[in-house]
Design an enzyme around this catalytic site. Structure first.
Site, PDB file in Angstrom:
ATOM      1  N   GLU A 317      31.081 -11.450 -42.863  1.00 46.10           N
ATOM      2  CA  GLU A 317      30.352 -11.587 -44.136  1.00 46.10           C
ATOM      3  C   GLU A 317      31.177 -11.104 -45.317  1.00 46.10           C
ATOM      4  OE1 GLU A 317      25.597 -11.494 -43.040  1.00 46.10           O
ATOM      5  OE2 GLU A 317      26.372  -9.992 -44.396  1.00 46.10           O
ATOM      6  N   HIS A 346      37.867 -10.766 -17.282  1.00 44.58           N
ATOM      7  CA  HIS A 346      37.509 -11.771 -16.284  1.00 44.58           C
ATOM      8  C   HIS A 346      36.725 -12.907 -16.919  1.00 44.58           C
ATOM      9  CE1 HIS A 346      38.953  -9.027 -13.190  1.00 44.58           C
ATOM     10  NE2 HIS A 346      38.520  -8.103 -14.025  1.00 44.58           N
ATOM     11  N   LYS A 459      18.906 -17.869 -46.620  1.00 46.82           N
ATOM     12  CA  LYS A 459      17.669 -17.101 -46.819  1.00 46.82           C
ATOM     13  C   LYS A 459      16.734 -17.858 -47.760  1.00 46.82           C
ATOM     14  CE  LYS A 459      18.759 -12.140 -46.302  1.00 46.82           C
ATOM     15  NZ  LYS A 459      18.766 -10.822 -46.947  1.00 46.82           N
TER      16      LYS A 459
HETATM   17  O1  PA5 Z   1      25.151  -7.246 -45.002  1.00 50.23           O
HETATM   18  C1  PA5 Z   1      24.228  -7.824 -45.538  1.00 50.23           C
HETATM   19  O2  PA5 Z   1      23.991  -7.706 -46.744  1.00 50.23           O
HETATM   20  C2  PA5 Z   1      23.246  -8.668 -44.732  1.00 50.23           C
HETATM   21  O3  PA5 Z   1      23.658  -8.857 -43.434  1.00 50.23           O
HETATM   22  C3  PA5 Z   1      21.881  -7.984 -44.715  1.00 50.23           C
HETATM   23  O4  PA5 Z   1      22.010  -6.718 -44.108  1.00 50.23           O
HETATM   24  C4  PA5 Z   1      20.850  -8.815 -43.958  1.00 50.23           C
HETATM   25  O5  PA5 Z   1      20.773 -10.106 -44.496  1.00 50.23           O
HETATM   26  C5  PA5 Z   1      19.484  -8.146 -44.042  1.00 50.23           C
HETATM   27  O6  PA5 Z   1      19.149  -7.942 -45.384  1.00 50.23           O
HETATM   28  P1  PA5 Z   1      18.057  -6.919 -45.804  1.00 50.23           P
HETATM   29  O7  PA5 Z   1      18.500  -5.541 -45.437  1.00 50.23           O
HETATM   30  O8  PA5 Z   1      17.908  -7.091 -47.281  1.00 50.23           O
HETATM   31  O9  PA5 Z   1      16.815  -7.277 -45.069  1.00 50.23           O
END
Ligand code: PA5
Length: 485
Positions: A317, A346, A459
């Site tokens: 990300e 393995h 989202k």
């Molecule tokens: O790293 C990030 O920003 C995302 O992976 C969020 O953690 C994930 O989408 C969950 O978001 P939130 O904590 O707002 O529910």
């Protein structure tokens, strides 16, 4: 020779107040060097460290300068020093001690993966199967990080909700998966506990924004804050992680000591003394110069298995981006992968050795396991007798060493991070080092490592598809696109 002196770095000296560094994690990059894996697949690291010396020093100084500025999303660099959060977390954990048999964490992505990685690493194996006495009176812990209806209802079938503390975690306070989970669990709690259900809920969310904050205030839940400028995947050392850790009896001071020591070490602007900078540069150059655009994280420790999942999210990300900082479409980012040693020897190692030479493998090794387990001296009259009398610890590390050497025989680059042992101090160091490494890599790629427009897009489509107010236009577009597919 210069290089030989360089290749294992055990850092961190006088400015670090704790004084004893023999227990800190080590980084060995020798097998990423052209001297070991050849110039086609390896880097001339001594040369590259010289080439990037100034750029790295500038990046580290800049990150440390920017970290307190609002909007930079670098507040995660201050989390180890937040005595206030640690105090409130400990106070609440003490308050609810002995009241619950189970902790149920609801969250997804950065709101779950750090918690899973650290609890799996630090709690006794098979924690939830141990008796209360064996757990020193601490509760079991469950993470629900998906919305599979079979798993959700299955979990509630085995949990006594009256004895369960639900920690719902979402920074945005809006994420559909987490909010749907929470609505489901809250409804069940209320049905089982009546008006008292609120005592079984603690919410971790943004200080001001988001639906969960609004609901928490209306309903009167106990809340903890995900600080401003801390993104989900960098939030493990905020209340997002610290609260569940404290609730199951993990020593959070040990964790914050690990972060602080590593933070001090990583403030060093000299690439030859900064392991996060070294690995950021190695991963980056392997990708852009040597075509190794897959970064494998392979711990030789079952306790560290979920550190790979956490790393995969952090790396993916943060570094997988369309635009660079100048607004050019670059579509870059290395692809992270998780593997587990020795298990995946393995399963995946055949591919790593003989398939496309497009990977850099990050081994994690543990010097000392908690248990010294000997393989019994039996079957001596058979071909398996050689194992008898050896320890599983030695077998595990021999497997790591032999895989590393086999990979170098095939000219496959690897680096190795070694933890003296798996404890709070070392695991915190490891995770914090990987966070800093990611931030430095982001700068090298010249992208914003702290946003996630690609996640937000999906989202938003989910909100539209599920009929959320304000997303009507997106819903129409989506319906048209879906009909066309
Ligand atoms: O790293 C990030 O920003 C995302 O992976 C969020 O953690 C994930 O989408 C969950 O978001 P939130 O904590 O707002 O529910």
């Amino acid at each position: 020779m210069y290089f030989a002196l360089d290749y294992i770095q055990l850092i961190y000296k006088e400015e670090n107040k704790r004084g004893d560094y023999s227990g800190m994690i080590k980084f060995d990059y020798r097998n990423a060097d052209a001297l070991v894996v050849g110039s086609e697949n390896g880097l001339n690291l001594s040369q590259e460290f010289d080439n990037y010396k100034d750029r790295i020093a500038e990046i580290i100084a800049d990150l440390n300068k920017r970290k307190d500025k609002p909007g930079q999303w670098l507040q995660w660099m201050n989390l180890g020093y937040s005595e206030e959060t640690a105090w409130y977390v400990k106070e609440y954990a003490a308050l609810v001690e002995n009241r619950f048999d189970n902790i149920l964490v609801l969250g997804i992505g950065g709101s779950a993966l750090g918690g899973i990685a650290v609890t799996e690493a630090l709690l006794k194996p098979y924690w939830n199967l141990l008796s209360k006495e064996e757990r020193n009176g601490a509760p079991r812990i469950f993470f629900l990080d998906n919305i599979d209806p079979d798993y959700m209802s299955g979990l509630l079938d085995v949990l006594d909700l009256k004895k369960t503390l639900v920690n719902v975690i979402t920074k945005s306070g809006d994420t559909a998966e987490t909010m749907a989970q929470f609505m489901f669990v809250k409804d069940r709690l209320e049905k089982e506990l009546g008006d008292d259900y609120r005592k079984n809920i603690v919410a971790t969310t943004d200080q001001r924004m988001g639906i969960l904050r609004q609901i928490s205030e209306q309903e009167g839940y106990k809340t903890f804050v995900v600080p401003d400028d801390v993104g989900g995947r960098f939030s493990v050392f905020s209340a997002v992680g610290l609260l569940p850790f404290a609730l199951v009896g993990i020593d959070i001071d040990e964790i914050t000591n690990g972060i602080k020591d590593m933070d001090l070490a990583l403030k060093n602007t000299d690439i030859r003394e900064n392991i996060a900078a070294q690995n950021a540069l190695i991963q980056y150059l392997m990708d852009v110069k040597k075509g190794k655009n897959i970064s494998v994280m392979m711990p030789y420790s079952s306790k560290l298995k979920y550190v790979s999942d956490w790393y995969v999210q952090l790396w993916a990300e943060s570094l997988g981006k369309d635009m660079d900082l100048d607004g050019n479409h670059v579509h870059i980012g290395p692809t992270p992968m998780g593997a587990l040693g020795a298990t995946d020897q393995h399963s995946q190692v055949q591919l790593y050795n003989e398939g496309p030479n497009n990977k850099i493998i990050n081994f994690i090794r543990v010097e000392n396991f908690d248990t010294n387990l000997e393989i019994p001296k039996i079957f001596e009259y058979t071909g398996t007798g050689y194992l008898g009398g050896k320890s599983f610890n030695d077998l595990m590390n021999a497997e790591a060493d032999s895989t590393k050497v086999a990979l170098s025989d095939y000219a496959r680059p690897t680096v190795t991070i070694t933890l003296p042992k798996v404890d709070g101090y070392n695991v915190a160091q490891l995770l914090y080092m990987l966070e800093v490494q990611t931030a430095i890599a982001g700068e090298l790629y010249h992208i914003n490592a702290f946003n996630q427009p690609g996640v937000e897009q999906a989202k938003n489509y989910t909100y539209a598809l599920m009929g959320r107010a304000g997303y009507e236009e997106s819903a129409k577009t989506l319906q048209t696109k879906m009909a066309a597919v």
